[in-house]
Scaffold this active site. Structure first.
Site, mmCIF file in Angstrom:
data_model
loop_
_atom_site.group_PDB
_atom_site.id
_atom_site.type_symbol
_atom_site.label_atom_id
_atom_site.label_comp_id
_atom_site.label_asym_id
_atom_site.label_seq_id
_atom_site.Cartn_x
_atom_site.Cartn_y
_atom_site.Cartn_z
ATOM 1 N N GLU A 129 -11.393 -10.257 -5.065
ATOM 2 C CA GLU A 129 -9.951 -10.227 -4.814
ATOM 3 C C GLU A 129 -9.490 -11.427 -3.987
ATOM 4 O O GLU A 129 -8.380 -11.435 -3.472
ATOM 5 C CB GLU A 129 -9.535 -8.907 -4.162
ATOM 6 N N CYS A 155 -9.505 -2.910 -10.954
ATOM 7 C CA CYS A 155 -8.965 -1.737 -10.253
ATOM 8 C C CYS A 155 -7.633 -2.020 -9.558
ATOM 9 O O CYS A 155 -7.079 -1.152 -8.904
ATOM 10 C CB CYS A 155 -9.962 -1.185 -9.247
ATOM 11 N N HIS A 206 0.802 -1.224 0.000
ATOM 12 C CA HIS A 206 0.000 0.000 0.000
ATOM 13 C C HIS A 206 0.835 1.275 0.000
ATOM 14 O O HIS A 206 0.418 2.294 -0.530
ATOM 15 C CB HIS A 206 -1.023 -0.032 1.133
ATOM 16 N N ASP A 212 -4.721 -8.118 -4.504
ATOM 17 C CA ASP A 212 -4.977 -9.161 -3.514
ATOM 18 C C ASP A 212 -5.248 -10.504 -4.175
ATOM 19 O O ASP A 212 -4.864 -11.544 -3.639
ATOM 20 C CB ASP A 212 -6.161 -8.762 -2.618
HETATM 21 C C1 PEP Z 1 -6.579 -4.918 -4.939
HETATM 22 O O1 PEP Z 1 -6.430 -5.714 -4.010
HETATM 23 O O2 PEP Z 1 -6.275 -5.181 -6.121
HETATM 24 C C2 PEP Z 1 -7.111 -3.581 -4.676
HETATM 25 C C3 PEP Z 1 -7.364 -2.745 -5.665
HETATM 26 O O3 PEP Z 1 -7.281 -3.226 -3.369
HETATM 27 P P1 PEP Z 1 -6.062 -2.719 -2.444
HETATM 28 O O4 PEP Z 1 -4.863 -2.547 -3.312
HETATM 29 O O5 PEP Z 1 -6.490 -1.466 -1.815
HETATM 30 O O6 PEP Z 1 -5.931 -3.853 -1.482
HETATM 31 MG MG MG Z 2 -7.364 -5.314 -2.144
#
Ligand code: PEP
Ligand code: MG
Length: 579
Positions: free
Chosen positions: A433, A504, A191, A457
């Site tokens: 995910e 996403c 993150h 994820d």
């Molecule tokens: C993902 O897991 O691809 C996602 C977009 O969520 P995050 O990166 O915030 O876990």
């Molecule tokens: Mg995620």
């Protein structure tokens, strides 16, 4: 001159003086002091308790009585602890009896108390351990405060170097002064990396031992395109990089000129490009870079970088601000995805053995209904201001989705009773995910208005590879046949159920994945603002027929290596300057 190779996670090049920072966790070694220093340390303990009481009283008073009532109670409990003379005496006694520092005494006493609370069966009492840790942290911050680098007050341009960075730390960086980021740990989709990308700060992670090589004040180049960090470059290298950096800026400007052009393939298929944001003030940039809406608002970032949980009003204001910027363009509010590497104020100090498999995301919300409902109320209230959707993260089974939807309906009923307006037909979707969600996508689709595939994820959980662990970063790849097959299943199931689908995760922002995603049928991508122009350029350079043919070939391949090199070379042929 030292050159280190890591993983490029946020594009661009920066050159600057190195500033080394430590992790957010305070590590307090046992340090003996002389008997003559004991009184001074005792005074430091008293001052820290006194200042903490002042801080907490101010925070308590700042909460309004309605939505913030619960938070007010938390502060009241904290204040009661701090005003307890016996507690303070335990700390000062330890300083005296064992001649240790104020910090060490605070840590020792607070850990003993927390351990005692945790051992009590009653969950109300055991959860108070979190309060104790929170207080401990507040005291440590006061004790150590002046000794720590205050990044918020930077006044010169720096390259930040750290062993590991939390998303909270990264989100707090002032873009005007933090020109580059380099860390020993981390992965492409950790993150902190995602935040760096959103902020548009060049970053390289997984450098292993950079912090051991570099010293504060060294000249450092962060090459976020090639994944290189160069410490104390010689004149020739420096000059090369100055030119390269100028060329890169020129390329970015050129890409910006396609902002007004549509994201349409060469054979006329329209692709929708949306943005991912963490904070309301990023919304503007999504539009500047040509995004048509927000496909992922990571609302949990509202919880980071602040001492208390946001109130309903604060949620609402952040959402209303974003809707105000986006006007009538769509916004997907993802409900809080806390836990794992992003902690709530309450949970910050209760470590779990496997946080990514633990009380994370929707699970955390379903166990903290008051917190969850506070956010849902704010989203629903904001739903009358624009085309707003709500999305639940980390759904692993139907029951979880049904539970989350039930709570949403409870909140709707509460709003009805209070005659507060909201959009009753708000679209409710989920992030796909986890492998379990992908494999049961056809079932989940019946209860969802849309899917968004979170490839970050999904890759982590499918391959059992921690997305932020540099030791296994070479094993982390969405190009693995297992991940691609799951993605394809989800796309097909969404298509059959006739619900909207987007991607996403970070694959949506990587030029080499554009063709395979389009080839598998994706027509909506959501990604960090700075990367939208490049992905648009890629889309405008291909035909769907080319994408379909590449996909047919790739899905017949059995190895990640073969797939990743194939998709990369195909993309390179289409848009060489992106590589
Ligand atoms: C993902 O897991 O691809 C996602 C977009 O969520 P995050 O990166 O915030 O876990
Ligand atoms: Mg995620």
């Amino acid at each position: 001159m030292d050159i280190k190779k890591g993983i490029a996670v946020s594009p661009g090049v920066s050159i600057g003086k190195c500033l080394i920072i430590d992790s957010e966790d305070y590590r307090i070694p046992r340090r003996q002091i002389d008997a003559s220093q004991r009184m001074g340390e005792v005074q430091r303990v008293r001052n820290a308790f006194r200042d903490a009481v002042v801080e907490l009283t101010e925070l308590e008073q700042a909460q309004d009585d309605t939505a913030g009532g619960r938070i007010k109670d938390i502060f009241a409990v904290h204040l009661r602890f701090l005003r307890d003379r016996r507690l303070r005496k335990r700390v000062t006694d330890l300083v005296f009896d064992e001649s240790v520092t104020a910090e060490y005494a605070v840590v020792t006493v607070f850990h003993e108390i927390a351990a005692h609370f945790t051992s009590v069966k009653d969950s109300y009492i055991s959860e108070r351990a979190d309060d104790i840790y929170d207080l401990e942290r507040r005291l440590l911050k006061l004790l150590l405060g002046s000794k720590r680098e205050d990044l918020a007050r930077l006044r010169e341009e720096v390259v930040v170097v750290a062993r590991e960075l939390s998303p909270t730390q990264t989100a707090g960086f002032n873009k005007a002064f933090v020109r580059g980021i380099a860390s020993d740990a981390g992965g492409r989709t950790s993150h902190a990396a995602i935040v760096a990308r959103s902020l548009g700060i060049p970053a390289v992670v997984a450098l292993e031992d950079l912090t051991e090589i570099v010293r504060g004040g060294d000249n450092v180049i962060v090459d976020g395109n090639r994944g290189l960090v160069i410490v104390n470059p010689d004149d020739e290298t420096l000059q090369q990089y100055e030119t390269y950096s100028a060329d890169f800026v020129a390329l970015e400007h050129r890409l910006d000129t396609i902002r007004e052009k549509p994201a349409v393939t060469r054979d006329g298929v329209k692709i929708t490009l949306l943005g991912n944001i963490e904070f309301p003030d990023e919304a503007e940039m999504i539009l500047e870079k040509g995004g048509e809406g927000i496909g992922l608002y990571r609302t949990e970032f509202l919880y980071l970088n602040r001492p208390t949980e946001p109130t309903e009003e604060e949620h609402y204001r952040a959402y209303a601000q974003t809707i105000g910027v986006l006007k009538d363009r769509p916004i997907v509010f993802r409900t809080v995805d806390l836990g794992a590497d992003k902690y709530t104020q309450r949970k910050r100090f209760a470590p779990e053995p496997n946080p990514f498999l633990g009380l994370r995301s929707i699970r955390l919300c379903l166990q903290n209904l008051a917190m969850f409902k506070t956010q849902l109320r704010a989203i629903l209230r904001a739903s009358v201001l624009g085309p707003v959707k709500v999305m639940f993260p980390l759904i692993t089974n139907l029951q979880e989705l049904m539970q989350a939807k039930m709570i949403l309906h409870d909140v709707m009923e509460d709003l009805d009773e209070e005659s507060i307006a909201y959009n009753r037909d708000i679209d409710v979707g989920i992030m796909v995910e986890t492998p379990s969600a992908a494999l049961t996508a056809s079932t989940l689709a019946r209860e969802s208005d849309f899917f968004s595939i979170g490839t970050n994820d999904l890759t982590q959980y499918t391959l059992a590879v921690d997305r932020g662990n540099e030791l296994v970063s070479t094993l982390y790849s969405p190009a693995d046949p297992a991940v691609l097959r799951l993605i394809r299943t989800v796309i097909q199931d969404a298509y059959k159920a006739q619900i909207d689908l987007s991607v996403c995760g970070e694959t949506a922002s990587e030029p080499e994945y554009v063709m395979i995603l389009l080839g598998m049928g994706v027509r909506t991508l959501s990604l960090a603002a700075p990367l939208i122009p490049e992905i648009k350029e890629m889309i405008r350079s291909v035909t769907i027929e080319e994408c379909n043919s590449l996909t047919r070939k790739v899905l017949a391949m059995n190895s990640e290596r073969q797939i990743s090199s194939y998709i990369r070379s195909a993309a390179r042929k289409v848009l060489p300057e992106a590589f």
